[in-house]
Motif scaffolding. Structure first.
Motif, PDB file in Angstrom:
ATOM      1  N   THR A  94       0.940  -1.262   0.067  1.00  0.00           N
ATOM      2  CA  THR A  94       0.511  -0.394   0.191  1.00  0.00           C
ATOM      3  C   THR A  94       1.062   1.708   0.580  1.00  0.00           C
ATOM      4  N   PRO A  95       1.188   1.527  -0.738  1.00  0.00           N
ATOM      5  CA  PRO A  95       2.325   2.763  -0.911  1.00  0.00           C
ATOM      6  C   PRO A  95       1.564   3.832  -0.892  1.00  0.00           C
ATOM      7  N   ASN A  96       2.697   4.960  -0.406  1.00  0.00           N
ATOM      8  CA  ASN A  96       2.104   6.156  -0.550  1.00  0.00           C
ATOM      9  C   ASN A  96       2.023   6.960  -1.279  1.00  0.00           C
ATOM     10  N   ALA A  97      -0.011   7.838  -1.555  1.00  0.00           N
ATOM     11  CA  ALA A  97      -0.245   8.353  -2.602  1.00  0.00           C
ATOM     12  C   ALA A  97       0.589   9.421  -3.200  1.00  0.00           C
ATOM     13  N   GLU A  98       1.330   9.955  -2.622  1.00  0.00           N
ATOM     14  CA  GLU A  98       1.394  10.921  -2.727  1.00  0.00           C
ATOM     15  C   GLU A  98       3.668  11.355  -3.250  1.00  0.00           C
ATOM     16  N   LEU A  99       4.000   9.648  -2.870  1.00  0.00           N
ATOM     17  CA  LEU A  99       4.614   8.810  -3.238  1.00  0.00           C
ATOM     18  C   LEU A  99       5.080   9.265  -4.508  1.00  0.00           C
ATOM     19  N   ARG A 100       3.826   8.062  -4.621  1.00  0.00           N
ATOM     20  CA  ARG A 100       3.794   7.863  -6.320  1.00  0.00           C
ATOM     21  C   ARG A 100       3.460   9.058  -7.210  1.00  0.00           C
ATOM     22  N   SER A 101       3.257  10.343  -6.598  1.00  0.00           N
ATOM     23  CA  SER A 101       3.063  11.533  -7.784  1.00  0.00           C
ATOM     24  C   SER A 101       4.572  12.124  -8.642  1.00  0.00           C
ATOM     25  N   LEU A 102       5.204  12.056  -6.699  1.00  0.00           N
ATOM     26  CA  LEU A 102       6.699  12.175  -6.928  1.00  0.00           C
ATOM     27  C   LEU A 102       7.254  11.095  -7.702  1.00  0.00           C
ATOM     28  N   SER A 103       7.267   9.735  -7.866  1.00  0.00           N
ATOM     29  CA  SER A 103       7.587   8.593  -8.474  1.00  0.00           C
ATOM     30  C   SER A 103       7.175   8.860  -9.491  1.00  0.00           C
ATOM     31  N   SER A 104       6.027   9.502 -10.321  1.00  0.00           N
ATOM     32  CA  SER A 104       5.770   9.201 -11.385  1.00  0.00           C
ATOM     33  C   SER A 104       6.826  10.061 -12.531  1.00  0.00           C
ATOM     34  N   LEU A 105       7.960  10.790 -11.574  1.00  0.00           N
ATOM     35  CA  LEU A 105       8.442  12.001 -12.750  1.00  0.00           C
ATOM     36  C   LEU A 105      10.236  11.453 -12.816  1.00  0.00           C
ATOM     37  N   PHE A 106      10.623  10.531 -12.217  1.00  0.00           N
ATOM     38  CA  PHE A 106      11.566   9.406 -11.809  1.00  0.00           C
ATOM     39  C   PHE A 106      12.282   9.508 -13.157  1.00  0.00           C
ATOM     40  N   GLY A 107      11.170   8.850 -14.113  1.00  0.00           N
ATOM     41  CA  GLY A 107      12.353   8.820 -15.109  1.00  0.00           C
ATOM     42  C   GLY A 107      12.443  10.236 -16.182  1.00  0.00           C
ATOM     43  N   GLN A 108      12.073  11.186 -15.809  1.00  0.00           N
ATOM     44  CA  GLN A 108      12.512  12.832 -16.016  1.00  0.00           C
ATOM     45  C   GLN A 108      13.544  13.813 -15.848  1.00  0.00           C
ATOM     46  N   VAL A 109      14.643  12.646 -14.474  1.00  0.00           N
ATOM     47  CA  VAL A 109      15.380  13.389 -13.692  1.00  0.00           C
ATOM     48  C   VAL A 109      16.743  12.036 -13.676  1.00  0.00           C
ATOM     49  N   ILE A 110      16.595  11.374 -14.838  1.00  0.00           N
ATOM     50  CA  ILE A 110      17.955  10.657 -14.965  1.00  0.00           C
ATOM     51  C   ILE A 110      19.571  11.077 -14.725  1.00  0.00           C
ATOM     52  N   TYR A 111      19.373  12.150 -15.005  1.00  0.00           N
ATOM     53  CA  TYR A 111      21.113  12.314 -15.223  1.00  0.00           C
ATOM     54  C   TYR A 111      21.222  14.153 -14.009  1.00  0.00           C
ATOM     55  N   ARG A 112      22.039  14.387 -13.849  1.00  0.00           N
ATOM     56  CA  ARG A 112      22.426  15.837 -13.244  1.00  0.00           C
ATOM     57  C   ARG A 112      22.293  16.360 -13.578  1.00  0.00           C
ATOM     58  N   GLY A 113      21.809  17.142 -12.913  1.00  0.00           N
ATOM     59  CA  GLY A 113      20.887  18.577 -13.823  1.00  0.00           C
ATOM     60  C   GLY A 113      19.518  18.736 -14.249  1.00  0.00           C
ATOM     61  N   GLN A 114      19.238  17.119 -14.954  1.00  0.00           N
ATOM     62  CA  GLN A 114      17.399  17.498 -15.036  1.00  0.00           C
ATOM     63  C   GLN A 114      16.584  17.810 -14.264  1.00  0.00           C
ATOM     64  N   SER A 115      15.158  19.407 -14.570  1.00  0.00           N
ATOM     65  CA  SER A 115      14.178  18.962 -12.991  1.00  0.00           C
ATOM     66  C   SER A 115      12.872  17.799 -14.112  1.00  0.00           C
ATOM     67  N   ALA A 116      12.013  18.646 -12.541  1.00  0.00           N
ATOM     68  CA  ALA A 116      10.668  18.498 -13.441  1.00  0.00           C
ATOM     69  C   ALA A 116       9.969  18.907 -12.557  1.00  0.00           C
ATOM     70  N   ASP A 117       8.804  19.280 -13.383  1.00  0.00           N
ATOM     71  CA  ASP A 117       7.596  20.511 -12.641  1.00  0.00           C
ATOM     72  C   ASP A 117       6.986  19.132 -11.721  1.00  0.00           C
ATOM     73  N   LEU A 118       6.358  19.261 -10.250  1.00  0.00           N
ATOM     74  CA  LEU A 118       5.758  18.679  -9.599  1.00  0.00           C
ATOM     75  C   LEU A 118       4.873  19.594  -9.370  1.00  0.00           C
ATOM     76  N   ARG A 119       3.244  19.382  -9.492  1.00  0.00           N
ATOM     77  CA  ARG A 119       2.372  19.734  -8.816  1.00  0.00           C
ATOM     78  C   ARG A 119       1.587  19.776  -8.249  1.00  0.00           C
ATOM     79  N   HIS A 120       0.962  20.753  -7.519  1.00  0.00           N
ATOM     80  CA  HIS A 120      -0.099  19.796  -6.119  1.00  0.00           C
ATOM     81  C   HIS A 120       0.543  19.072  -5.616  1.00  0.00           C
ATOM     82  N   VAL A 121       1.214  18.961  -4.628  1.00  0.00           N
ATOM     83  CA  VAL A 121       1.177  17.662  -3.674  1.00  0.00           C
ATOM     84  C   VAL A 121       1.696  18.476  -2.546  1.00  0.00           C
ATOM     85  N   SER A 122       0.849  17.458  -1.745  1.00  0.00           N
ATOM     86  CA  SER A 122       1.110  17.967  -0.287  1.00  0.00           C
ATOM     87  C   SER A 122       2.061  16.979   0.700  1.00  0.00           C
TER      88      SER A 122
END
Ligand SMILES: *[C@@H]1O[C@H](CO)[C@@H](O)[C@H](O)[C@H]1NC(C)=O
Ligand SMILES: *[C@@H]1O[C@H](CO)[C@@H](O)[C@H](O)[C@H]1NC(C)=O
Length: 315
Positions: free
Chosen positions: A178-206
């Motif tokens: 039963t994973p943490n739902a908010e952690l899910r929204s974070l982990s959905s972006l892992f693929g966009q930050v594979i390399y140093r210097g990469q960043s991804a916008d995360l919207r509406h997280v508590s």
């Protein structure tokens, strides 16, 4: 004195590499045992006696009935997730044009603190990854929320040098169904930050929703676990983990320290070694006179870290 030689070779580089801030690692000659030598301002990393992380020994904790529940704002914020080459870091964007800052107060704190950065520490396998340990046991990951004292100081860079300057809230991350739902929204972006210097916008997280459902915690006075190891940090470690799936962990372990041309090693194992306690007290609001009666607790989903009756499996 091999280490000193390495240090001397190392110092000639920074001019070409930019700021000191970018210039430390978790391995090799810029790794944790050299942080205090790389930059004189980070001396506490090698000489400090109130350093973090530590091993929490439940049998040595002091029950303090004056410790109130911690208060953390619940509203959602937006921000940016960064691969800094050292860690995975989320920075909420708050201020006049953005959402209100996420504030933390009560608990052991006498002041209101504003959360500035969230760090994710994790291992390249399940046997380790958390910085803090509980009775010697590591978890696959640990999420840390750093805030600064916004009642006394203008910003985090001022506060970290000052009395009561910083707070750090730590939550252990365990593998679970039963994973943490908010952690899910974070982990959905892992693929966009594979390399140093990469960043991804995360919207509406508590950020509040990344905390476990408990008012129980351990607290002690320590330091930031990254340079300059500022000893102005009140640590609050929640007594229950949140959960992550195996798939999310695999995605996390694909992140690397370098860019796409020179990826270097995995970003994982961004973990500072345990630091000596040096006679500090770890306080808790868990009344363990009661929990002993309830007996041994295991790694069930309602598991908590019970004082004096520790029994934990780190799969
Ligand atoms: C958090 O504190 C800041 C002042 O430090 C304030 O401007 C902001 O409104 C507070 N956030 C909330 C949600 O009340
Ligand atoms: C932080 O606040 C201090 C004192 O007000 C100021 O001198 C400094 O420029 C600020 N730093 C940042 C990064 O905003």
């Amino acid at each position: 004195m091999k280490s000193l030689t390495a240090f001397v070779c190392f110092v000639v580089l920074p001019g070409s590499l930019g700021s000191w801030e970018e210039w430390w690692t978790y391995d090799g000659i810029s790794g944790p045992s050299f942080w205090g030598l790389i930059n004189p301002q980070w001396m506490l990393c090698n000489k400090g006696r109130r350093q973090s992380p530590i091993d929490i020994e439940p049998s040595k904790m002091l029950y303090d009935p004056n410790l109130r529940p911690l208060s953390v704002d619940k509203h959602k914020v937006s921000g940016v997730l960064y691969n800094t080459g050292q860690s995975l870091v989320f920075r909420p964007e708050t201020g006049p044009k953005h959402s209100l800052a996420v504030n933390v107060s009560a608990g052991p704190l006498a002041y209101r603190y504003q959360i500035e950065e969230v760090f994710l520490h994790y291992g390249t396998d399940n046997s380790h990854g958390s910085e803090h340990r509980i009775q010697g046991n590591a978890f696959p990951a640990e999420i840390q929320f750093y805030g600064y004292n916004a009642e006394l100081y203008a910003n985090a860079s001022e506060a970290r040098h000052k009395s009561q300057g910083l707070v750090a809230i730590a939550v252990m991350i365990q593998i679970g169904e039963t994973p943490n739902a908010e952690l899910r929204s974070l982990s959905s972006l892992f693929g966009q930050v594979i390399y140093r210097g990469q960043s991804a916008d995360l919207r509406h997280v508590s950020l509040h929703a990344l905390l476990p459902e408990t008012d129980h915690y351990m607290t002690y006075e320590g330091s930031t676990t990254h340079p300059g190891c500022w000893e102005t940090t009140s640590w609050i470690i929640y007594n229950k983990p949140i959960y992550i799936t195996r798939q999310e962990l695999y995605a996390l372990r694909r992140l690397v320290q370098g860019d796409s041309e020179t990826p270097k090693g995995a970003l994982g194992n961004n973990v500072r070694a345990l630091q000596p306690l040096h006679h500090r007290t770890v306080r808790t609001n868990i009344d363990f006179t009661n929990s002993v009666e309830r007996g041994c607790v295991t790694m069930k989903s309602d598991m908590s870290y019970k004082a004096n009756s520790w029994n934990i499996a780190t799969t």
